[in-house]
Write a protein that holds these residues in place. Structure first.
Motif, PDB file in Angstrom:
ATOM      1  N   ASP A 247     -14.376  -4.577  -6.655  1.00 11.01           N
ATOM      2  CA  ASP A 247     -15.405  -4.501  -5.630  1.00 11.01           C
ATOM      3  C   ASP A 247     -15.256  -5.639  -4.611  1.00 11.01           C
ATOM      4  O   ASP A 247     -14.432  -6.533  -4.771  1.00 11.01           O
ATOM      5  CB  ASP A 247     -16.797  -4.483  -6.255  1.00 11.01           C
ATOM      6  CG  ASP A 247     -16.902  -5.498  -7.370  1.00 11.01           C
ATOM      7  OD1 ASP A 247     -16.183  -6.501  -7.302  1.00 11.01           O
ATOM      8  OD2 ASP A 247     -17.675  -5.290  -8.311  1.00 11.01           O
ATOM      9  N   GLU A 248     -16.078  -5.581  -3.579  1.00 11.36           N
ATOM     10  CA  GLU A 248     -15.950  -6.540  -2.490  1.00 11.36           C
ATOM     11  C   GLU A 248     -16.142  -7.976  -2.969  1.00 11.36           C
ATOM     12  O   GLU A 248     -15.520  -8.898  -2.472  1.00 11.36           O
ATOM     13  CB  GLU A 248     -16.954  -6.246  -1.365  1.00 11.36           C
ATOM     14  CG  GLU A 248     -16.606  -5.043  -0.513  1.00 11.36           C
ATOM     15  CD  GLU A 248     -17.195  -3.750  -1.052  1.00 11.36           C
ATOM     16  OE1 GLU A 248     -17.646  -3.754  -2.229  1.00 11.36           O
ATOM     17  OE2 GLU A 248     -17.213  -2.754  -0.328  1.00 11.36           O
TER      18      GLU A 248
ATOM     19  N   GLU B  15       0.841  -1.182   0.000  1.00 15.72           N
ATOM     20  CA  GLU B  15       0.000   0.000   0.000  1.00 15.72           C
ATOM     21  C   GLU B  15       0.876   1.231   0.000  1.00 15.72           C
ATOM     22  O   GLU B  15       1.998   1.199   0.513  1.00 15.72           O
ATOM     23  CB  GLU B  15      -0.914   0.008   1.236  1.00 15.72           C
ATOM     24  CG  GLU B  15      -2.284  -0.554   0.957  1.00 15.72           C
ATOM     25  CD  GLU B  15      -3.249  -0.329   2.117  1.00 15.72           C
ATOM     26  OE1 GLU B  15      -4.448  -0.380   1.862  1.00 15.72           O
ATOM     27  OE2 GLU B  15      -2.814  -0.108   3.258  1.00 15.72           O
TER      28      GLU B  15
ATOM     29  N   ARG C 139      -5.331   2.741  -1.785  1.00 19.42           N
ATOM     30  CA  ARG C 139      -6.169   3.093  -0.639  1.00 19.42           C
ATOM     31  C   ARG C 139      -7.293   4.069  -1.012  1.00 19.42           C
ATOM     32  O   ARG C 139      -7.593   4.981  -0.255  1.00 19.42           O
ATOM     33  CB  ARG C 139      -5.315   3.721   0.471  1.00 19.42           C
ATOM     34  CG  ARG C 139      -4.466   2.702   1.185  1.00 19.42           C
ATOM     35  CD  ARG C 139      -4.411   2.947   2.633  1.00 19.42           C
ATOM     36  NE  ARG C 139      -4.166   4.334   2.963  1.00 19.42           N
ATOM     37  CZ  ARG C 139      -4.459   4.882   4.111  1.00 19.42           C
ATOM     38  NH1 ARG C 139      -5.014   4.180   5.046  1.00 19.42           N
ATOM     39  NH2 ARG C 139      -4.203   6.142   4.330  1.00 19.42           N
ATOM     40  N   THR C 140      -7.885   3.922  -2.184  1.00 18.88           N
ATOM     41  CA  THR C 140      -9.069   4.731  -2.444  1.00 18.88           C
ATOM     42  C   THR C 140     -10.227   4.167  -1.638  1.00 18.88           C
ATOM     43  O   THR C 140     -11.202   4.841  -1.384  1.00 18.88           O
ATOM     44  CB  THR C 140      -9.450   4.730  -3.934  1.00 18.88           C
ATOM     45  OG1 THR C 140      -9.614   3.373  -4.344  1.00 18.88           O
ATOM     46  CG2 THR C 140      -8.375   5.381  -4.773  1.00 18.88           C
ATOM     47  N   ARG C 141     -10.105   2.907  -1.262  1.00 21.70           N
ATOM     48  CA  ARG C 141     -11.020   2.368  -0.268  1.00 21.70           C
ATOM     49  C   ARG C 141     -10.258   1.313   0.524  1.00 21.70           C
ATOM     50  O   ARG C 141      -9.201   0.836   0.109  1.00 21.70           O
ATOM     51  CB  ARG C 141     -12.261   1.764  -0.905  1.00 21.70           C
ATOM     52  CG  ARG C 141     -11.997   0.493  -1.662  1.00 21.70           C
ATOM     53  CD  ARG C 141     -13.259  -0.098  -2.235  1.00 21.70           C
ATOM     54  NE  ARG C 141     -12.935  -1.296  -2.991  1.00 21.70           N
ATOM     55  CZ  ARG C 141     -12.756  -2.493  -2.448  1.00 21.70           C
ATOM     56  NH1 ARG C 141     -12.892  -2.669  -1.154  1.00 21.70           N
ATOM     57  NH2 ARG C 141     -12.433  -3.524  -3.192  1.00 21.70           N
ATOM     58  N   GLU C 142     -10.819   0.966   1.661  1.00 24.72           N
ATOM     59  CA  GLU C 142     -10.147   0.000   2.523  1.00 24.72           C
ATOM     60  C   GLU C 142     -10.399  -1.410   1.988  1.00 24.72           C
ATOM     61  O   GLU C 142     -11.539  -1.778   1.727  1.00 24.72           O
ATOM     62  CB  GLU C 142     -10.720   0.132   3.934  1.00 24.72           C
ATOM     63  CG  GLU C 142      -9.773  -0.268   5.018  1.00 24.72           C
ATOM     64  CD  GLU C 142      -8.677   0.775   5.228  1.00 24.72           C
ATOM     65  OE1 GLU C 142      -7.513   0.386   5.087  1.00 24.72           O
ATOM     66  OE2 GLU C 142      -8.986   1.925   5.540  1.00 24.72           O
TER      67      GLU C 142
ATOM     68  N   ASP D  97      -9.949  -6.842   5.693  1.00 23.91           N
ATOM     69  CA  ASP D  97      -8.889  -7.379   6.544  1.00 23.91           C
ATOM     70  C   ASP D  97      -8.563  -8.835   6.233  1.00 23.91           C
ATOM     71  O   ASP D  97      -7.401  -9.228   6.256  1.00 23.91           O
ATOM     72  CB  ASP D  97      -9.287  -7.259   8.010  1.00 23.91           C
ATOM     73  CG  ASP D  97      -8.651  -6.039   8.647  1.00 23.91           C
ATOM     74  OD1 ASP D  97      -7.944  -5.305   7.922  1.00 23.91           O
ATOM     75  OD2 ASP D  97      -8.855  -5.824   9.855  1.00 23.91           O
TER      76      ASP D  97
ATOM     77  N   LYS E 151      -6.131  -9.007   3.529  1.00 22.02           N
ATOM     78  CA  LYS E 151      -4.816  -8.495   3.915  1.00 22.02           C
ATOM     79  C   LYS E 151      -4.081  -9.475   4.810  1.00 22.02           C
ATOM     80  O   LYS E 151      -2.860  -9.585   4.768  1.00 22.02           O
ATOM     81  CB  LYS E 151      -4.981  -7.176   4.653  1.00 22.02           C
ATOM     82  CG  LYS E 151      -5.285  -6.013   3.744  1.00 22.02           C
ATOM     83  CD  LYS E 151      -5.548  -4.807   4.589  1.00 22.02           C
ATOM     84  CE  LYS E 151      -5.296  -3.519   3.851  1.00 22.02           C
ATOM     85  NZ  LYS E 151      -5.469  -2.386   4.780  1.00 22.02           N
ATOM     86  N   ARG E 152      -4.843 -10.168   5.646  1.00 16.81           N
ATOM     87  CA  ARG E 152      -4.181 -11.061   6.594  1.00 16.81           C
ATOM     88  C   ARG E 152      -3.624 -12.317   5.955  1.00 16.81           C
ATOM     89  O   ARG E 152      -2.851 -13.042   6.565  1.00 16.81           O
ATOM     90  CB  ARG E 152      -5.148 -11.409   7.724  1.00 16.81           C
ATOM     91  CG  ARG E 152      -5.315 -10.232   8.621  1.00 16.81           C
ATOM     92  CD  ARG E 152      -6.207 -10.474   9.772  1.00 16.81           C
ATOM     93  NE  ARG E 152      -6.179  -9.265  10.602  1.00 16.81           N
ATOM     94  CZ  ARG E 152      -6.724  -9.175  11.788  1.00 16.81           C
ATOM     95  NH1 ARG E 152      -7.320 -10.212  12.297  1.00 16.81           N
ATOM     96  NH2 ARG E 152      -6.656  -8.059  12.463  1.00 16.81           N
TER      97      ARG E 152
END
Lengths: 386, 316
Positions: B149-150, B49, B187-190, B193, B196-197
């Protein structure tokens, strides 16, 4: 390499204990560390020299931290823990900076009720004659003057208004009987193509319907609070239609209240909100509140599909330049920005306040929000955006 | 087991990475080198990031060159789905194959039996990375994951945790060898987790003055040390202010290149003014710069105090 591993093995119990302690210190400071991450860190020890402080540090940071905001706290805990574990003073995360002031302001804040309740200036609000008014009349009434009985019927009206609101075509495809594009994959998997002589019904697909994400930023200072609580009520009625609804209220600073709304009903949570926000009905700093939103919440709340809805009259005592800057940032990140201003319903109103002047260049829509009729307009606009 | 692991390690040590990256023209600090080393050794994806223009994408490219292997890139965008990221069936070829079989008089009962074989599969980046048959594992760059997207994130989670892909018509395809995976985010959006983990996390900051001078000198050897120092000092000053888009290293290099093209030997207000478009890309930001006082900033950047000659010496 082998030598190092045996060294690590002999020192294992203490090393593991230390690591567990370190993880606990991080967790206590608000950096959640899970076992998987700790195991990843232990795996790292097989390929680095843990006696080398900077490498150990890099490995710990790479495995235990997963957000930029956490790095600073991690660094602080790291140096404290590994230099003097005994003296570590664990800084707890500040969950609620308003804690101390809360009690003092309880009396004032708790007065928030639904519109038509114990509003601050309620001279005109009780009107027996209008309390049985048909829905059309109700729709034209200023929200600030609704009685409690009206509110109930208004809510019903709201639910009728918004059913179709959140339907929106996404970019992904799903099989559908009357779609736009032939679904070749399904065609080839079906047997019909092999049986008929080149003539068979085509399966179709089309864009799947996805849901709009709405972020509501409500001004709760002074005269705005009754409109705001009504709008929150309105949007909250929509929550089943919306996959995502985030609600924040602001005056001198901003507070996200989505969680609170989720756990309680609207009426109870609005009272609780009033307890949590001590500056309810105080002065207004739109720019500062917006900065707070942009810095803290925008990254995880906004994407290109989200619509931000402001509700404010634009009376701003903050810095105009700051507000312009923050509006520009918001504009870049959000899909659409709407501004609802209850005063817009007043005949002859001109958006001349400093806040409105700063905001206007960055808005997609500028709408009134003083009665149910205007809220139905809003529903129409949201549908059009979708 | 142990021997295996040793063998699969593409880099001998952290310094080895530093050296090989430097040879490819990328100045990596020790922390980044360590994270890269761990990522390569443990086979864990690397999550990078940082602000735009700090060299996130470049890392994957350099990594591919350093490992002498293939770079497979997946650029994310909103609405990215498995058809574009993973695989798609080649419908045209499938239909043709049907007609050919008909023409050949294949028995009705068996016609189209082979339609869902691997030969009709179009490999998109993720599948390509998993199925890569090269001598060394490829580098898979999943660029700007924050733009997807998510739903795609959730899907990626599945791929990254098992390094396998299930295609309903064929079955489960496993990776020949674990690719080296780099994910980047502006990082335009989070990003969630859970994703990331699965990864090793690294935040790339703006480089220090000395490092930026070194990077600039490596990327643009023709730039004079004096000018490089002034350029980097000016950038450092700019980044101290709150712009909508703060300039990154990419901007530094572009700018220095522009100054070279204009034959500017020493920074001056007029030259900065002419080339401002290389540094600040938003009108509001340029306006802000003029408000801050451009001549004063240029003057500060020209002041001695930073010794680029000392700073630019490669670390021993």
């Amino acid at each position: 390499m082998r030598k190092m591993e045996t060294a690590a093995a002999s020192g294992l119990p203490t090393l593991l204990e230390h690591l567990a302690g370190f993880a606990r210190a991080l967790t206590d400071a608000g950096l959640a560390v899970n076992t998987g991450q700790l195991m990843a860190l232990c795996q790292c020890f097989t390929c680095i020299d843990i006696a080398e402080r900077r490498d150990f540090h890099a490995a710990a940071r790479a495995t235990l931290v997963s957000r930029h905001e956490d790095i600073e706290r991690f660094e602080a805990i790291f140096s404290q823990y590994w230099e003097a574990p005994k003296q570590l003073v664990i800084k707890r995360r500040q969950d609620d900076p308003e804690d101390e002031d809360e009690a003092a302001d309880k009396g004032r804040g708790a007065r928030l009720m639904l519109p038509g309740g114990e509003g601050s200036d309620g001279g005109e609000r009780k009107s027996l004659r209008l309390s049985w008014s048909p829905d059309e009349t109700l729709a034209q009434r200023d929200l600030g003057t609704l009685t409690e009985a009206d509110v109930e019927r208004a809510q019903r009206l709201i639910r009728d208004l918004v059913a179709a609101l959140a339907n929106k075509r996404g970019r992904r495809y799903a099989a559908r009987r009357h779609g736009r594009l032939p679904d070749l994959r399904r065609l080839l998997r079906s047997r019909s193509i092999y049986l008929a002589d080149g003539i068979c019904p085509l399966p179709w697909r089309s864009r799947r319907i996805s849901r709009t994400r709405l972020i509501l930023l409500c001004d709760v200072s002074g005269s705005m609070q009754r409109y705001s609580s009504f709008l929150i009520e309105f949007m909250y009625a929509l929550r089943r239609e919306l996959s995502d609804l985030e609600v924040a209220v602001f005056s001198t600073h901003l507070t996200v209240i989505t969680d609170l709304l989720r756990t309680r009903g609207v009426a109870t949570s609005l009272c609780q909100v009033a307890e949590r926000i001590n500056d309810w009905a105080g002065g207004t700093n739109i720019g500062g509140s917006l900065r707070q939103f942009n810095e803290r919440h925008a990254p995880h709340m906004l994407n290109g599909r989200s619509t931000v809805i402001f509700l404010s009259d634009g009376w701003d005592r903050g810095d105009a330049a700051e507000m312009r800057g923050e509006m520009a940032k918001l504009r870049q990140r959000a899909g659409k920005v709407l501004w609802l201003n209850p005063l817009l319903g007043t005949p002859g109103y001109q958006p001349l306040t400093q806040g409105m002047q700063c905001a206007l260049p960055y808005l997609d829509y500028f709408l009134p929000a003083h009665n149910l009729h205007s809220l139905s307009q809003l529903a129409g606009v949201l549908r059009a955006i979708g | 087991m142990k021997g295996n692991r040793e063998e699969s390690r593409p880099f001998g040590s952290i310094s080895d990475i530093e050296a090989r990256f430097a040879a490819e023209g990328y100045i990596a600090d020790r922390m980044l080198a360590t994270t890269l080393f761990l990522s390569a050794s443990l086979g864990k994806p690397l999550f990078l990031e940082g602000e735009p223009g700090v060299g996130k994408t470049e890392i994957a490219k350099v990594m591919a060159r350093a490992l002498d292997t293939e770079l497979i890139r997946l650029q994310c965008y909103e609405g990215l789905d498995s058809n574009a990221a993973l695989y798609e069936w080649n419908y045209t070829r499938q239909l043709l194959e049907l007609r050919l079989q008909e023409a050949r008089g294949v028995d009705r009962a068996h016609i189209g039996d082979n339609l869902f074989a691997e030969e009709f599969l179009l490999q998109r980046p993720l599948l390509k990375a998993l199925r890569s048959e090269g001598p060394r594992p490829p580098v898979l760059l999943i660029d700007e994951i924050d733009r997807s997207d998510e739903e795609f994130e959730a899907f990626l989670l599945e791929v990254l945790s098992d390094f396998q892909i299930t295609i309903p018509e064929i079955g489960t395809l496993r990776a020949h060898h674990t690719p080296f995976i780099v994910l980047t985010s502006n990082r335009t959006r989070e990003v969630h987790d859970a994703l990331k983990r699965r990864c090793l996390y690294h935040w790339i900051d703006y480089p220090s003055f000395a490092r930026e001078v070194a990077i600039l000198r490596v990327r643009l050897p023709e730039v004079e040390l004096r000018l490089a120092g002034q350029v980097c000092r000016f950038m450092e000053l700019l980044r101290g202010h709150d712009f909508y888009k703060r300039p990154g290293i990419a901007e530094t290099i572009d700018w220095a290149r522009a100054l070279l093209a204009l034959g500017v030997a020493e920074l001056n207000t007029a030259a900065v003014d002419e080339t401002l478009g290389c540094i600040l890309k938003y009108r509001g930001d340029s306006e802000k710069l003029y408000q801050l006082g451009l001549p004063a900033l240029v003057e500060t950047a020209l002041m001695p105090g930073h010794d680029p000659a000392a700073a630019a010496k490669p670390p021993a």
